[in-house]
Design an enzyme around this catalytic site. Structure first.
Site, PDB file in Angstrom:
ATOM      1  NE  ARG A   1      92.588 -33.335 -17.508  1.00  0.00           N
ATOM      2  CZ  ARG A   1      91.707 -33.902 -18.314  1.00  0.00           C
ATOM      3  NH1 ARG A   1      91.118 -35.029 -17.977  1.00  0.00           N
ATOM      4  NH2 ARG A   1      91.399 -33.338 -19.462  1.00  0.00           N
TER       5      ARG A   1
ATOM      6  CE  LYS B   1      88.838 -50.448 -22.334  1.00  0.00           C
ATOM      7  NZ  LYS B   1      88.703 -49.478 -21.229  1.00  0.00           N
TER       8      LYS B   1
ATOM      9  CD  GLU C   1      90.523 -36.202 -13.932  1.00  0.00           C
ATOM     10  OE1 GLU C   1      90.890 -37.329 -14.322  1.00  0.00           O
ATOM     11  OE2 GLU C   1      89.940 -35.365 -14.679  1.00  0.00           O
TER      12      GLU C   1
END
Length: 628
Positions: free
Chosen positions: A395, A283, A367
Site C-alpha cells: 500500500r 469487541k 502504511e
C-alpha cells in the site's frame, strides 16, 4: 440446537424472524462463532462485537439488490451466516471452503471483495453514483471501523462524499480498537463524542418534552432543528463529519437492534446527502475471554472454548527472532527506532516499544504515513526500522519510491508474512513483494533462508548498507540449517550450500528449505543438484550465477512470489542477456491471486513443495535420457 438460526437458510430470511426472537438469534450466532472459530481459527472478537449491528443492517436491507460494503471484511462472518452460509461455516478459511473475507464469487450478497482497510467509503461512493446514473434505487452502506477511519484513504473519501450530493450511509463501527488499541487524533476525537453523554441526554430530553406539547410541539421542533448545528458545536467539539457535509447520527448503542434500525431507517430517508451513523460496539461481546483480551482474539488460532486458552505453537517463529534482534540492537544503538502500523504484536515490535517507548511509534492503520515518517526520521539522523506485513507494505509503494528510494535513505523495511500467509487468503498472501520491491532504484532486497541468517541479514542492513533495504521473511516456524558451515555475509553475494553437477537450483529465502527437501529425494535417484542460497534478490549474485549456469544443463529458480517481476523472471532475462541458453525452470506462483488454505496445502497445489519440485526435475531428466 440453534432453533432460530436454523430458520435462516438464505439471504433475507431474517425478515421472517419475530422481533422478540432477535436476542435469542444473536445468542445463537455468538455460540456458533465461538464454537467454529475455536476449531478453524479466524477473526473472533470483531465478529462477536458486530452481531447486533449486522442483524440490524440485514433487517433494513434486501440482498443482493442493496449493497453492503465491509471495510477490511474480517468482520463479515455474521453477514455470511445471515445469507445462508451456516451449513458451510465449518469450512471457514479452509482450502475449498468459505473465505474469511467477503467474496463476490462465493455469494452475490458479498458486494465487493475486500481485505485491506479504509477502502469501503470510496467503494460505496462508486456504487451510489453508479446507482444514480442507472436510475435505480438500491440502498448503499459502508461499514468501517474506528481504526480503519484513521487511514488516509478514508479521509479522502469523506472529503469527497458531500460533493456527490446523493444518499449513502456510512456506519462507523466504533469499538475503540482496530487490532491493537487505537492511537492518534481521530481516536481522541471519537473518544470525545463517545464521552459526551451530556449532549445525548439533552437531545433526548428535549425531543421527549416537545412530543408532549399538543399542536405546538412540532413547530417548535422545526425551529430547534434550525439551531441543530450550533447546539452540536456547543457540546461536541469540531463536529468533523457535519463540517464535511455529512449528516451525523449518533452515537447509537451497537447492541440495541431497535435503536440501530431507527437510526438506519432515518439515514435511508435522506435522499440528497450522505449520512454518517456512529455505532458504539464492544469487541468480543458475549464471550468473556474475548471481552477481556480482544487483541488476542482478533485474529486467533484454535483455542479451548471453555477456558479461552489459545493453542500456542512451541515453534520459534521468524517474527519472534526479529523481536529478539530489535530488542538487543535497540540497547546497542540509540539511533534505532521502530515504526509500525497498528500491529505491534503481529510484527514483533511490542517488546521494544515496552522497553523504549520514546523510540517506538505506532502510527495507526496508515502504511503510507509509516514509510514517509520513517524517511523523515532517517533524514533526521535516526535508523528507522519499519515493520509491516508484505500485503500491507504494498500500500506504500509510492512512498517507498518517492520518499525513501529517491532520497536513498537508510530505512530498514522488515517485511513480515512474505510468501504464503495461509488461511486469510487472496488479500493477504505476500506473493508480490519481490516484484514491487525489485522495481525500485536504490533498494536492496534480502531474503534470509533461516532464523540464524535473519539475524545476520538485519545486522548487515543496520551496519553495512547506507540506503534503503528490505529484509523479507515468512510467517511461522523458522527453518534451521544444520547441514554444514555458512559463508560470511557480503553485499550482493550468494552462497553455495551443496555442490552437484546435473541441475542448478537457485533458491530464495523460504524456498531453500523446500529445495533441500527436493535434493534429498533426487540424490537417491542419481540426480545431484547444486543448491545455492541466493540471500540477495536485489542485487543478486550475477558473477556466481554466470559461473554456475554454464556448467549445468538445467537451471531451477525457486521463490515464494509470482513470476511477473519476480526473481525467476529477472534471472531468465539475465541469462538471455548473457547468451546462456540452458533450460530455465521457474518454480514460483502463477500470476494470479492465491486462495486461502494451509500453507502446506497451497505449496503442494502449486507445485512449490519439495516433493513436487523433485518430481518436476526428475521427469525432465528422465525425459532427456529417454530422448537419448
Amino acid at each position: 440446537m440453534s432453533k432460530i438460526l436454523s430458520q435462516i437458510v438464505k439471504e433475507n430470511d431474517i425478515h421472517n424472524i419475530r422481533p422478540e426472537d432477535y436476542r435469542q438469534l444473536a445468542k445463537e450466532i455468538r455460540v456458533k462463532l465461538v464454537r467454529n472459530i475455536s476449531r478453524t481459527g479466524g477473526h473472533l472478537a470483531s465478529n462477536l462485537g458486530a452481531v447486533e449491528l449486522t442483524m440490524a443492517l440485514h433487517l433494513c436491507l434486501h440482498f443482493p439488490e442493496d449493497k453492503l460494503i465491509w471495510d477490511v471484511g474480517h468482520q463479515s462472518y455474521v453477514h455470511k451466516l445471515l445469507t445462508g452460509r451456516g451449513e458451510a461455516f465449518s469450512t471457514l478459511r479452509q482450502m475449498g471452503g468459505i473465505s474469511g473475507f467477503p467474496k463476490v464469487k462465493e455469494n452475490p450478497s458479498d458486494t465487493f471483495d475486500t481485505g485491506h482497510s479504509s477502502t469501503s467509503i470510496s467503494v460505496a461512493q462508486g456504487f451510489a453514483k453508479a446507482r444514480d446514473l442507472r436510475g435505480t434505487d438500491e440502498k448503499v452502506v459502508a461499514v468501517i471501523g474506528d481504526g480503519a477511519l484513521s487511514g488516509g484513504m478514508a479521509f479522502e473519501a469523506l472529503n469527497n462524499a458531500a460533493a456527490l450530493k446523493t444518499n449513502m450511509v456510512i456506519v462507523l463501527n466504533d469499538n475503540k480498537m482496530s487490532i491493537a488499541p487505537n492511537v492518534g487524533g481521530m481516536s481522541n476525537y471519537l473518544g470525545k463524542i463517545r464521552a459526551n453523554q451530556k449532549y445525548r441526554n439533552l437531545k433526548a430530553n428535549v425531543e421527549s418534552a416537545l412530543d408532549k406539547i399538543p399542536n405546538l410541539g412540532q413547530p417548535i421542533a422545526r425551529e430547534i432543528k434550525k439551531a441543530k448545528d450550533s447546539l452540536k458545536h456547543l457540546f461536541i467539539p469540531g463536529m468533523l463529519f457535519e463540517d464535511m457535509g455529512l449528516i451525523y447520527i449518533g452515537p447509537v448503542d451497537g447492541h440495541n437492534i431497535s435503536e440501530m434500525m431507527t437510526a438506519f431507517k432515518t439515514a435511508f430517508s435522506i435522499t440528497d446527502q450522505p449520512v454518517f451513523v456512529h455505532v458504539l460496539t464492544r469487541k468480543g461481546k458475549g464471550y468473556k475471554p474475548a471481552e477481556k483480551n480482544p487483541s488476542a482474539f482478533h485474529g486467533v488460532g484454535t483455542f479451548d472454548v471453555k477456558s479461552g486458552a489459545i493453542h500456542e505453537s512451541e515453534d520459534v517463529t521468524y517474527t519472534q527472532l526479529f523481536s529478539n534482534w530489535l530488542l538487543s540492537r535497540g540497547e546497542m544503538c540509540e539511533e534505532l527506532v521502530s515504526v509500525c502500523a497498528a500491529m505491534p504484536d503481529g510484527t514483533g515490535v511490542s517488546a521494544f516499544a515496552k522497553k523504549y517507548p520514546e523510540r517506538a511509534f505506532d502510527v495507526g492503520i496508515a502504511e503510507e504515513h509509516a514509510v514517509t515518517f520513517a524517511a523523515g526520521l532517517a533524514a533526521g539522523g535516526m535508523k528507522p526500522v519499519v515493520s509491516l506485513y508484505s500485503t500491507f507494505l504494498q500500500r506504500a509503494y509510492d512512498q517507498m519510491i518517492h520518499d525513501v528510494c529517491l532520497n536513498s535513505l537508510p530505512v530498514i523495511l522488515t517485511v513480515d508474512r512474505s510468501g504464503i500467509v495461509g488461511n486469510d487468503g487472496e488479500t493477504h498472501q505476500g506473493v508480490f513483494d519481490l516484484s514491487y520491491l525489485g522495481s525500485m532504484p536504490n533498494m536492496t532486497v534480502i531474503s534470509p533462508m533461516d532464523g540464524e541468517e535473519l539475524f545476520e541479514a538485519l545486522d548487515f542492513a543496520l551496519k553495512k548498507i547506507e540506503g534503503p533495504v528490505a529484509v523479507r521473511y515468512p510467517r511461522g516456524r523458522a527453518f534451521e540449517w544444520k547441514n554444514g558451515n555458512r559463508s560470511p555475509y557480503r553485499y550482493g553475494k550468494a552462497e553455495i550450500l551443496e555442490e552437484g553437477r546435473d541441475v542448478l537450483i537457485l533458491a530464495v529465502g523460504n524456498m531453500v528449505e523446500k529445495a533441500w527437501d527436493a535434493m534429498k529425494l533426487l540424490v537417491p535417484k542419481g540426480i545431484h543438484p547444486t543448491l545455492v542460497n541466493m540471500r540477495f534478490v536485489k542485487p543478486f549474485d550475477e558473477e556466481l550465477v554466470r559461473e554456475l549456469a554454464v556448467r549445468h544443463r538445467y537451471i531451477v529458480t525457486m521463490e515464494d512470489n509470482v513470476y511477473s517481476g519476480g526473481f525467476s523472471e529477472t534471472l531468465a532475462a539475465f541469462l538471455l542477456r548473457e547468451k546462456i541458453y540452458h533450460k530455465c525452470i521457474p518454480v514460483c506462483f502463477p500470476d494470479q491471486f492465491i486462495e486461502h488454505g494451509l500453507p502446506g496445502e497451497i505449496y503442494e497445489k502449486y507445485g512449490l513443495d519439495g516433493a513436487s519440485v523433485a518430481k518436476k526435475i526428475n521427469d525432465i531428466m528422465n525425459g532427456e535420457r529417454r530422448e537419448k
